[in-house]
Design a protein around this motif. Structure first.
Motif, PDB file in Angstrom:
ATOM      1  N   PHE A  47      48.475 111.305  78.906  1.00 37.81           N
ATOM      2  CA  PHE A  47      47.916 109.957  78.870  1.00 37.81           C
ATOM      3  C   PHE A  47      46.499 109.947  78.317  1.00 37.81           C
ATOM      4  O   PHE A  47      46.085 108.965  77.708  1.00 37.81           O
ATOM      5  N   ALA A  48      45.744 111.028  78.534  1.00 39.25           N
ATOM      6  CA  ALA A  48      44.402 111.067  77.950  1.00 39.25           C
ATOM      7  C   ALA A  48      44.507 110.943  76.430  1.00 39.25           C
ATOM      8  O   ALA A  48      43.778 110.164  75.809  1.00 39.25           O
ATOM      9  N   ALA A  49      45.452 111.679  75.825  1.00 38.47           N
ATOM     10  CA  ALA A  49      45.622 111.586  74.369  1.00 38.47           C
ATOM     11  C   ALA A  49      46.139 110.212  73.965  1.00 38.47           C
ATOM     12  O   ALA A  49      45.660 109.606  72.994  1.00 38.47           O
ATOM     13  N   LEU A  50      47.112 109.701  74.725  1.00 38.06           N
ATOM     14  CA  LEU A  50      47.700 108.399  74.409  1.00 38.06           C
ATOM     15  C   LEU A  50      46.648 107.296  74.503  1.00 38.06           C
ATOM     16  O   LEU A  50      46.530 106.436  73.622  1.00 38.06           O
ATOM     17  N   VAL A  51      45.867 107.356  75.582  1.00 35.13           N
ATOM     18  CA  VAL A  51      44.847 106.337  75.795  1.00 35.13           C
ATOM     19  C   VAL A  51      43.749 106.466  74.738  1.00 35.13           C
ATOM     20  O   VAL A  51      43.232 105.461  74.239  1.00 35.13           O
ATOM     21  N   ALA A  52      43.424 107.703  74.364  1.00 34.69           N
ATOM     22  CA  ALA A  52      42.413 107.886  73.321  1.00 34.69           C
ATOM     23  C   ALA A  52      42.882 107.250  72.020  1.00 34.69           C
ATOM     24  O   ALA A  52      42.108 106.591  71.320  1.00 34.69           O
ATOM     25  N   SER A  53      44.162 107.420  71.705  1.00 37.12           N
ATOM     26  CA  SER A  53      44.660 106.821  70.466  1.00 37.12           C
ATOM     27  C   SER A  53      44.657 105.302  70.564  1.00 37.12           C
ATOM     28  O   SER A  53      44.429 104.602  69.579  1.00 37.12           O
ATOM     29  N   TYR A  54      44.890 104.793  71.770  1.00 28.03           N
ATOM     30  CA  TYR A  54      44.841 103.349  71.943  1.00 28.03           C
ATOM     31  C   TYR A  54      43.407 102.849  71.831  1.00 28.03           C
ATOM     32  O   TYR A  54      43.154 101.754  71.326  1.00 28.03           O
ATOM     33  N   ASP A  55      42.486 103.689  72.315  1.00 33.30           N
ATOM     34  CA  ASP A  55      41.072 103.319  72.237  1.00 33.30           C
ATOM     35  C   ASP A  55      40.626 103.186  70.778  1.00 33.30           C
ATOM     36  O   ASP A  55      39.757 102.375  70.456  1.00 33.30           O
ATOM     37  N   LEU A  56      41.226 103.984  69.910  1.00 38.90           N
ATOM     38  CA  LEU A  56      40.912 103.864  68.480  1.00 38.90           C
ATOM     39  C   LEU A  56      41.162 102.432  68.012  1.00 38.90           C
ATOM     40  O   LEU A  56      40.414 101.891  67.203  1.00 38.90           O
ATOM     41  N   LEU A  57      42.226 101.824  68.543  1.00 38.63           N
ATOM     42  CA  LEU A  57      42.524 100.441  68.169  1.00 38.63           C
ATOM     43  C   LEU A  57      41.679  99.449  68.948  1.00 38.63           C
ATOM     44  O   LEU A  57      40.965  98.632  68.380  1.00 38.63           O
ATOM     45  N   LEU A  58      41.786  99.527  70.273  1.00 43.53           N
ATOM     46  CA  LEU A  58      41.153  98.508  71.112  1.00 43.53           C
ATOM     47  C   LEU A  58      39.634  98.637  71.090  1.00 43.53           C
ATOM     48  O   LEU A  58      38.916  97.670  70.840  1.00 43.53           O
ATOM     49  N   VAL A 239      49.388 109.633  66.726  1.00 47.18           N
ATOM     50  CA  VAL A 239      48.963 110.331  67.941  1.00 47.18           C
ATOM     51  C   VAL A 239      49.834 109.902  69.121  1.00 47.18           C
ATOM     52  O   VAL A 239      50.268 110.737  69.926  1.00 47.18           O
ATOM     53  N   ALA A 240      50.107 108.601  69.202  1.00 50.55           N
ATOM     54  CA  ALA A 240      50.933 108.112  70.309  1.00 50.55           C
ATOM     55  C   ALA A 240      52.319 108.730  70.259  1.00 50.55           C
ATOM     56  O   ALA A 240      52.872 109.141  71.290  1.00 50.55           O
ATOM     57  N   ALA A 241      52.893 108.815  69.058  1.00 49.58           N
ATOM     58  CA  ALA A 241      54.232 109.404  68.937  1.00 49.58           C
ATOM     59  C   ALA A 241      54.193 110.881  69.326  1.00 49.58           C
ATOM     60  O   ALA A 241      55.122 111.385  69.984  1.00 49.58           O
ATOM     61  N   SER A 242      53.130 111.585  68.943  1.00 45.13           N
ATOM     62  CA  SER A 242      53.029 112.993  69.324  1.00 45.13           C
ATOM     63  C   SER A 242      52.937 113.126  70.842  1.00 45.13           C
ATOM     64  O   SER A 242      53.570 113.998  71.449  1.00 45.13           O
ATOM     65  N   ALA A 243      52.139 112.247  71.458  1.00 45.95           N
ATOM     66  CA  ALA A 243      52.032 112.278  72.915  1.00 45.95           C
ATOM     67  C   ALA A 243      53.392 112.022  73.552  1.00 45.95           C
ATOM     68  O   ALA A 243      53.766 112.665  74.536  1.00 45.95           O
ATOM     69  N   GLY A 244      54.146 111.080  72.950  1.00 41.73           N
ATOM     70  CA  GLY A 244      55.487 110.802  73.456  1.00 41.73           C
ATOM     71  C   GLY A 244      56.392 112.019  73.355  1.00 41.73           C
ATOM     72  O   GLY A 244      57.156 112.322  74.270  1.00 41.73           O
ATOM     73  N   ALA A 245      56.288 112.738  72.230  1.00 35.42           N
ATOM     74  CA  ALA A 245      57.107 113.933  72.045  1.00 35.42           C
ATOM     75  C   ALA A 245      56.766 114.977  73.113  1.00 35.42           C
ATOM     76  O   ALA A 245      57.654 115.600  73.701  1.00 35.42           O
ATOM     77  N   LEU A 246      55.477 115.145  73.380  1.00 32.48           N
ATOM     78  CA  LEU A 246      55.058 116.105  74.406  1.00 32.48           C
ATOM     79  C   LEU A 246      55.593 115.698  75.775  1.00 32.48           C
ATOM     80  O   LEU A 246      56.055 116.533  76.559  1.00 32.48           O
ATOM     81  N   ASN A 247      55.542 114.417  76.037  1.00 30.44           N
ATOM     82  CA  ASN A 247      56.031 113.912  77.316  1.00 30.44           C
ATOM     83  C   ASN A 247      57.519 114.217  77.485  1.00 30.44           C
ATOM     84  O   ASN A 247      57.959 114.655  78.545  1.00 30.44           O
ATOM     85  N   ALA A 248      58.284 113.985  76.402  1.00 32.85           N
ATOM     86  CA  ALA A 248      59.716 114.272  76.470  1.00 32.85           C
ATOM     87  C   ALA A 248      59.960 115.762  76.692  1.00 32.85           C
ATOM     88  O   ALA A 248      60.831 116.150  77.470  1.00 32.85           O
TER      89      ALA A 248
END
Lengths: 360, 336
Positions: A47-58, A239-248
């Motif tokens: 989630f740190a990576a996922l949230v960081a990628s979201y922070d790039l947008l928001l 980045v979000a997709a990569s985080a998703g792959a790691l999660n899976a």
């Protein structure tokens, strides 16, 4: 400072906090080998990576997207479907990534070109609509995605818990396939966060901030804002997709609830805002606090709820019920947007530098 | 060269009827595809009823955006709150709800609706004062604040009513359908159509034919000027927000009766649908919202009948198509 891209934490408390979180995550599988603690640590990394990628947008471009879980889900399902249909091989992992990442980037490109061009506020609504359509698709195309049940799969030999890489009598710590998976997740997430830190502190990142502050002026300065926004959107999606792959890979499963649901989107939003928008470090702090609260606050609440019930108070037991923890985080979220819009990190930094204007 | 005397009437803005014809064109185009006339009538009535209900729920959102420039992502919460409040009246009085007389049924439904509107309107007052007042003019913060509000509201509903789905049966006199020839028209859908039309006309009349409507429209155009003339625009906008919330609460009951159940996540689920409608219509346009709601409902109903698999994403396809044609929605509000 090179590795931090010239953007150090700039606050003693924040530095200590970050070092503590990262050190704890780095040794988590050795010190807390229990299944729950490992899951919490992995979730914090991802989630740190996922949230960081979201922070790039928001935080950096100021555009609210509700489609971030869609990209997360694409990564998850990419790995899951590939490993499910091709068997537990490394080729399958590579195939999953090779299909999921371009798909995520392409979709982000489509959404970006389509909606960043129109009114800025449309973007939030359109991403919400597209993400909900994607969720419906994922739960309906059951021949591909397994429907509501999702897809469980086997991991390649090396990553399985049964694979002992270094036996316990060597170091006193057992390193098995599960530990290895954790460290892959940890390293990949660290690399992604450092990469994002590099991006936001590059000239490109400065343009994104300029667009956030005043899109019209950035445009007048000659920057093609649509190009920049779309590029940021694609990057965040990758980045979000990569985080998703790691999660899976960690869960050995991908399903609508774990990778696509709207509640994950809300979690990401809460983590970004509580951690600190537009700081990147906020992602690590926000994810750590949120996930620790999610996993350990509930126990505390259940004690409080029972105490309130025993004291015969009306309403309070219901409000303090462990399932209602999101209620309190929601209130914290609102308070945080209002009172300290740059979140914990912004608050900690505020002592050192002047606040760089609130995010509009 | 044209001479304009001071006494000449102002040139009227050109009327744009093309979007308004879209639902009619769509409905007629579907007739040969569906084949059977009676199914077509049933589907069309279902679409109109569903569209009117969606309109009631979405109208508040588009009013609030159009007039106050506030983007309320928590609008769905008012819908759910309205539905839950209605159960407070409808469930204890289940005997009267299931009585066979239309008058008795309506005597229970009316207070339920009024109470739901009063409560969601009052909640609107609180939300505006607490969540939105500090963030006027800042879209990003508005989205974040109201999304937070939605989370809190949904969790509070769970805490107060519990997580289970509450069944809410239709009053007995509104069950069943009228059979005309081989066409069956559900009674409740007819009622929903009627109510939706009344709400639409009422909003249009108030906005275009009353002094309050004039002030609201003027306030949107130039807030300082209206304030300088001595009108308290803040109060006016607060009133608009409360009306929007109350309409959402009212739509919430209608939707709950339509689905015959109440659930805390219904606000969340409907939010997406409402946003699509508001985007299609053009943010801030009541007429566009009305047409958008009808189009969304038609695509859902006809699509569900013709190509069930496609119906799942039909809303998105419709939105994409409309935005390709008119990037700011059917009726773009030009003032911003």
């Amino acid at each position: 400072m090179m590795i931090l891209s010239g953007d150090p934490p700039r606050s003693r408390v924040l530095s200590i906090l970050l070092v503590a979180i990262i050190a704890a995550l780095a040794v988590a599988p050795l010190l807390f080998p229990g299944a729950k603690a490992m899951n919490v640590a992995t979730k914090i990394c991802i989630f740190a990576a996922l949230v960081a990628s979201y922070d790039l947008l928001l935080g950096y471009t100021g555009s609210v997207s509700f489609a971030h879980t869609m990209f997360y889900g694409i990564g998850s399902y990419g790995i899951a479907i590939a490993l499910y249909s091709m068997g537990p091989t490394w080729t399958a992992v590579a195939t999953g990534l090779a299909l999921a990442l371009p798909l995520a980037a392409l979709l982000a490109l489509g959404i970006g070109l389509f909606s960043l061009r129109v009114e800025a506020i449309f973007f939030a609504m359109i991403t919400l609509a597209v993400a909900s359509a994607f969720l419906v698709l994922a739960s309906q195309l059951s021949w591909l995605t397994g429907g509501e049940d999702g897809r469980s799969f086997q991991l390649p030999e090396l990553l399985r818990p049964g694979t002992i890489l270094i036996p316990k009598d060597w170091f006193g710590f057992a390193i098995n396939g599960r530990t290895l998976t954790y460290y892959i997740v940890f390293a990949a997430c660290a690399a992604m966060i450092l990469g994002l830190l590099r991006v936001v502190n590059s000239p490109f990142g400065r343009v994104l901030q300029a667009i956030r502050e005043n899109r019209f002026r950035a445009e007048a300065l000659g920057y093609r804002t649509v190009f920049h926004l779309t590029y940021a959107n694609c990057l965040a999606a990758l980045v979000a997709a990569s985080a998703g792959a790691l999660n899976a890979l960690w869960l050995r499963y991908a399903g609508p609830d774990t990778s696509l649901s709207f509640s994950i989107m809300l979690d990401i939003l809460l983590m970004v805002v509580i951690g600190g928008m537009g700081t990147m470090y906020g992602a690590i702090v926000g994810a750590a606090i949120f996930i620790l609260a999610q996993n350990y606050l509930q126990a505390l609440m259940s004690v409080a709820s029972e105490a309130a019930a025993n004291a015969g108070l009306p309403l309070l037991p219901g409000l303090l019920h462990p399932d209602r923890w999101l209620l309190w985080l929601g209130l914290l979220f609102i308070a945080s947007v209002y009172f300290f819009p740059t979140g914990i990190v912004g608050r900690l930094r505020a002592g050192r530098i002047k606040p760089s204007g609130s995010v509009h | 060269m044209t001479d304009l005397a001071a006494t000449d009437p102002l040139p009227k803005p050109k009327r744009d009827f093309l979007p308004a014809l879209l639902p009619v064109i769509l409905a007629l185009a579907m007739l040969p595809l569906i084949g059977s006339g009676s199914s077509w009538v049933t589907l069309t009535v279902a679409s109109l009823a569903m569209g009117m209900m969606i309109f009631i729920m979405a109208s508040g959102l588009t009013l609030v955006f159009g007039l106050m420039d506030v983007l309320n992502f928590g609008h769905g919460a008012f819908i759910a709150v309205g539905a839950y409040i209605a159960t407070l009246v409808l469930l204890p009085l289940a005997g009267s709800v299931q009585a066979d007389s239309l008058l008795v049924n309506l005597a229970v439904l009316a207070p339920a609706a009024l109470l739901a509107m009063a409560v969601s309107g009052a909640l609107g007052l609180v939300v505006e004062r607490v969540l939105i007042l500090p963030v006027y003019g800042q879209h990003l913060k508005q989205i974040l604040m109201t999304t937070g509000g939605l989370i809190v509201a949904e969790q509070a509903l769970y805490a107060l009513w519990g997580p289970q789905i509450i069944p809410l049966p239709l009053p007995s006199s509104l069950r069943g359908s009228f059979i005309i020839g081989d066409v069956a028209i559900a009674k409740y859908r007819l009622l929903a159509m009627l109510v939706g039309l009344v709400v639409f006309l009422a909003i249009q009349l108030v906005l275009n034919r009353t002094k309050i409507g004039l002030l609201i429209r003027a306030g949107v155009e130039n807030r300082e000027m209206v304030e300088a003339l001595g009108y308290r625009i803040r109060q006016l906008f607060l009133g608009v927000f409360m009306v929007g919330s109350a309409l959402a609460g009212f739509g919430g009951i209608m939707w709950a009766l339509y689905r015959e159940q109440v659930h805390a996540s219904m606000g969340n689920d409907l939010t997406v649908l409402i946003f699509i409608v508001v985007i299609i219509g053009g943010l801030g346009s009541i007429g566009g919202c009305f047409i958008g709601a009808l189009l969304v409902a038609m695509v859902a109903n006809y699509g569900g009948f013709l190509v069930p698999k496609l119906a799942l994403v039909s809303n998105i396809l419709l939105m994409v198509a409309v935005l390709m044609w008119r990037p700011r929605g059917l009726y773009a509000v030009t003032s911003r």
